[in-house]
Write an enzyme that holds these catalytic residues in place. Structure first.
Site, PDB file in Angstrom:
ATOM      1  N   CYS A   3       1.185  12.478  -4.301  1.00 38.53           N
ATOM      2  CA  CYS A   3       0.020  11.771  -3.934  1.00 38.53           C
ATOM      3  C   CYS A   3      -1.512  12.431  -3.387  1.00 38.53           C
ATOM      4  O   CYS A   3      -2.667  12.159  -2.911  1.00 38.53           O
ATOM      5  CB  CYS A   3       0.289  10.746  -2.922  1.00 38.53           C
ATOM      6  SG  CYS A   3       1.934   9.926  -3.113  1.00 38.53           S
TER       7      CYS A   3
ATOM      8  N   HIS B  77      -5.192   8.619   0.829  1.00 36.73           N
ATOM      9  CA  HIS B  77      -4.359   8.177   0.023  1.00 36.73           C
ATOM     10  C   HIS B  77      -3.660   6.835   0.338  1.00 36.73           C
ATOM     11  O   HIS B  77      -3.583   6.405   1.336  1.00 36.73           O
ATOM     12  CB  HIS B  77      -3.013   8.990  -0.195  1.00 36.73           C
ATOM     13  CG  HIS B  77      -2.094   8.414  -0.736  1.00 36.73           C
ATOM     14  ND1 HIS B  77      -2.082   7.872  -2.040  1.00 36.73           N
ATOM     15  CD2 HIS B  77      -0.539   8.440  -0.614  1.00 36.73           C
ATOM     16  CE1 HIS B  77      -0.832   7.407  -2.661  1.00 36.73           C
ATOM     17  NE2 HIS B  77       0.288   7.688  -1.743  1.00 36.73           N
TER      18      HIS B  77
ATOM     19  N   ASN C 146       0.587   1.404  -4.800  1.00 37.15           N
ATOM     20  CA  ASN C 146       0.536   2.733  -4.393  1.00 37.15           C
ATOM     21  C   ASN C 146       0.450   3.589  -5.624  1.00 37.15           C
ATOM     22  O   ASN C 146       1.491   3.511  -6.449  1.00 37.15           O
ATOM     23  CB  ASN C 146       1.691   3.285  -3.467  1.00 37.15           C
ATOM     24  CG  ASN C 146       1.901   4.937  -3.234  1.00 37.15           C
ATOM     25  OD1 ASN C 146       0.981   5.441  -4.037  1.00 37.15           O
ATOM     26  ND2 ASN C 146       2.652   5.100  -2.164  1.00 37.15           N
TER      27      ASN C 146
HETATM   28  O1  UT7 Z   1       2.747   7.869  -1.329  1.00 37.41           O
HETATM   29  C1  UT7 Z   1       3.524   8.629  -0.926  1.00 37.41           C
HETATM   30  C2  UT7 Z   1       3.933   8.611   0.555  1.00 37.41           C
HETATM   31  N1  UT7 Z   1       4.405   7.597   0.676  1.00 37.41           N
HETATM   32  C3  UT7 Z   1       4.437   6.954   2.029  1.00 37.41           C
HETATM   33  O2  UT7 Z   1       3.369   7.134   2.673  1.00 37.41           O
HETATM   34  C4  UT7 Z   1       5.151   5.556   2.192  1.00 37.41           C
HETATM   35  C5  UT7 Z   1       5.432   5.589   3.862  1.00 37.41           C
HETATM   36  N2  UT7 Z   1       6.560   4.438   4.090  1.00 37.41           N
HETATM   37  C6  UT7 Z   1       6.107   3.076   4.013  1.00 37.41           C
HETATM   38  O3  UT7 Z   1       4.928   2.785   3.684  1.00 37.41           O
HETATM   39  C7  UT7 Z   1       6.915   1.938   4.707  1.00 37.41           C
HETATM   40  O4  UT7 Z   1       8.011   2.615   5.547  1.00 37.41           O
HETATM   41  C8  UT7 Z   1       7.625   1.085   3.697  1.00 37.41           C
HETATM   42  C9  UT7 Z   1       6.690   0.263   3.265  1.00 37.41           C
HETATM   43  C10 UT7 Z   1       8.427   1.848   2.569  1.00 37.41           C
HETATM   44  C11 UT7 Z   1       8.589   0.227   4.478  1.00 37.41           C
HETATM   45  O5  UT7 Z   1       8.170  -0.191   5.347  1.00 37.41           O
HETATM   46  P1  UT7 Z   1       8.878  -0.314   7.112  1.00 37.41           P
HETATM   47  O6  UT7 Z   1       7.976  -1.214   7.741  1.00 37.41           O
HETATM   48  O7  UT7 Z   1       9.058   1.282   7.345  1.00 37.41           O
HETATM   49  O8  UT7 Z   1      10.267  -0.929   6.731  1.00 37.41           O
HETATM   50  P2  UT7 Z   1      11.813  -0.305   7.121  1.00 37.41           P
HETATM   51  O9  UT7 Z   1      12.218   0.522   5.998  1.00 37.41           O
HETATM   52  O10 UT7 Z   1      11.636  -0.077   8.528  1.00 37.41           O
HETATM   53  O11 UT7 Z   1      12.505  -1.719   6.840  1.00 37.41           O
HETATM   54  C12 UT7 Z   1      12.289  -2.821   7.888  1.00 37.41           C
HETATM   55  C13 UT7 Z   1      13.291  -3.927   7.212  1.00 37.41           C
HETATM   56  C14 UT7 Z   1      14.842  -3.401   6.934  1.00 37.41           C
HETATM   57  O12 UT7 Z   1      15.592  -4.536   7.463  1.00 37.41           O
HETATM   58  P3  UT7 Z   1      16.424  -4.403   8.843  1.00 37.41           P
HETATM   59  O13 UT7 Z   1      17.260  -3.099   8.632  1.00 37.41           O
HETATM   60  O14 UT7 Z   1      15.534  -4.300   9.761  1.00 37.41           O
HETATM   61  O15 UT7 Z   1      17.077  -5.727   8.674  1.00 37.41           O
HETATM   62  C15 UT7 Z   1      14.314  -3.312   5.465  1.00 37.41           C
HETATM   63  O16 UT7 Z   1      15.939  -3.510   4.922  1.00 37.41           O
HETATM   64  O17 UT7 Z   1      12.931  -4.241   6.114  1.00 37.41           O
HETATM   65  C16 UT7 Z   1      13.831  -4.607   5.219  1.00 37.41           C
HETATM   66  N3  UT7 Z   1      13.252  -4.345   3.967  1.00 37.41           N
HETATM   67  C17 UT7 Z   1      12.710  -5.550   2.984  1.00 37.41           C
HETATM   68  N4  UT7 Z   1      12.738  -6.911   3.278  1.00 37.41           N
HETATM   69  C18 UT7 Z   1      12.303  -7.433   2.454  1.00 37.41           C
HETATM   70  C19 UT7 Z   1      12.789  -3.263   3.188  1.00 37.41           C
HETATM   71  N5  UT7 Z   1      12.352  -3.381   1.987  1.00 37.41           N
HETATM   72  C20 UT7 Z   1      12.267  -4.808   2.095  1.00 37.41           C
HETATM   73  C21 UT7 Z   1      11.536  -5.678   1.063  1.00 37.41           C
HETATM   74  N6  UT7 Z   1      11.506  -6.993   1.267  1.00 37.41           N
HETATM   75  N7  UT7 Z   1      10.958  -5.311  -0.076  1.00 37.41           N
END
Ligand code: UT7
Length: 323
Positions: free
Chosen positions: A112, A248, A278
């Site tokens: 990215c 980005h 993204n």
């Molecule tokens: O482009 C290159 C660089 N990449 C980035 O910069 C990406 C950086 N990371 C992110 O953008 C975020 O971390 C994500 C969008 C990937 C994830 O968001 P988050 O707020 O960090 O979510 P999380 O991984 O902490 O998950 C929170 C909860 C989890 O459930 P529990 O364990 O709290 O019960 C996940 O299982 O959300 C759940 N979850 C979902 N729920 C519904 C994860 N993905 C989904 C989904 N739909 N698609």
């Protein structure tokens, strides 16, 4: 001579995929995706559309919208982590499509951060006096490398391409640049891709992007918010002098956090995440083009572009927009 960006073009594939599409294949919903990422739609390339095709369409748009001649382009840089194949490069395929006969051509892999890396390399080629006219692409077909069983990542990615023309002029518009790498974070965001022939068909296998979203999120906001004032300083400016910040577009919450941590006004940022998801190396040119089309970015504006992603790597440039 100095380097100046003289034209911009972009392209996104026709197929629009909204968040409801994912409700039928994984356990998710529109509300979670919008609130956690800001993404409302993304574009997916067709089965027959690869990164080279997106680049060709983006350069066509560049020619349509700008009064430029490309016959004497002498170097092509394509920043991509989703090339049609490893060899030949996308850049060579683009060279062939454009009918250019006297140009160098390479792909670079900086995820990215690739577009900003490409601009920095083009700037160096021109400053060194070895080249005079460089096309820099950020282009991806991430949908072909997405694991659609991983709900934490598959909802994020989209396809698209952007390209700028960088030319030698007496007075350039690239005011400063910064690059960095933190390889020990490579395990938090990676992909591998191989192709093989099955029944005479060219098939992509092991095409998965793996991401530890929380770890990358934390690294991105800490690293980029620390680099923002330093990069402005390298251009002899402060953050107050920056008219538009174009990070980005990985996640709208990352952009909001960068602004709150650095004190930069959110309303002076440009993004492509809401409409296109993204798109990795394409996200910054797509956001910039949107800002231009909406009449936000004006001649003379100071722009700060910072990409960050798999490597982990980052790269940023400060430009004075003069197109
Ligand atoms: O482009 C290159 C660089 N990449 C980035 O910069 C990406 C950086 N990371 C992110 O953008 C975020 O971390 C994500 C969008 C990937 C994830 O968001 P988050 O707020 O960090 O979510 P999380 O991984 O902490 O998950 C929170 C909860 C989890 O459930 P529990 O364990 O709290 O019960 C996940 O299982 O959300 C759940 N979850 C979902 N729920 C519904 C994860 N993905 C989904 C989904 N739909 N698609």
């Amino acid at each position: 001579m100095q380097a100046k960006i003289t034209a911009l073009g972009t392209y996104v594939p026709e197929r629009i995929v909204d968040n409801h599409y994912f409700e039928s294949i994984i356990d998710t919903n529109d509300e979670w995706i919008v609130s956690r990422t800001g993404i409302r739609t993304r574009r997916f390339a067709s089965e027959f559309e690869y990164t080279t095709h997106l680049c060709a369409a983006a350069v066509e748009n560049l020619v349509e919208e700008n009064n430029v001649v490309l016959d004497d382009v002498d170097f092509i840089i394509v920043a991509t982590v989703t090339p049609d194949q490893i060899m030949p490069s996308v850049a060579s395929q683009v060279q062939e499509k454009l009918g250019l006969r006297h140009t160098g051509a390479i792909d670079i892999a900086a995820a990215c951060a690739g577009f900003a890396y490409g601009i920095i390399l083009a700037n160096g080629l021109i400053a060194a006096g070895t080249h005079r006219k460089v096309l820099v692409f950020g282009a991806e077909t991430l949908s072909k490398f997405t694991n659609f069983e991983d709900r934490t990542s598959c909802i994020l990615f989209g396809d698209g391409a952007g390209v700028v023309l960088v030319e030698a002029t007496p007075k350039g518009n690239i005011l400063a640049g910064v690059t960095g790498s933190q390889g020990d974070g490579g395990k938090d965001l990676y992909m591998s891709h191989m192709r093989k022939q099955i029944n005479g068909q060219d098939v992509i296998t092991d095409n998965k992007i793996h991401q530890n979203g929380r770890a990358v999120f934390k690294w991105a906001v800490n690293t980029v918010s620390a680099q923002m004032p330093l990069l402005a300083g390298r251009a002899g400016l402060t953050l107050n002098d920056i008219d538009w910040f174009i990070p980005h577009s990985a996640n709208l919450r990352i952009i909001e956090t960068l602004c709150s941590q650095s004190g930069f006004p959110l309303e002076k940022t440009l993004e492509s995440i809401t409409l296109f998801g993204n798109t990795s190396s394409a996200s910054i040119p797509l956001a910039l083009h949107r800002g231009l089309r909406e009449g936000k970015v004006k001649k003379g504006d100071k722009l700060m572009l910072i990409g960050f992603g798999g490597g982990l790597v980052y790269a940023g440039v400060v430009l004075e927009w003069d197109v």
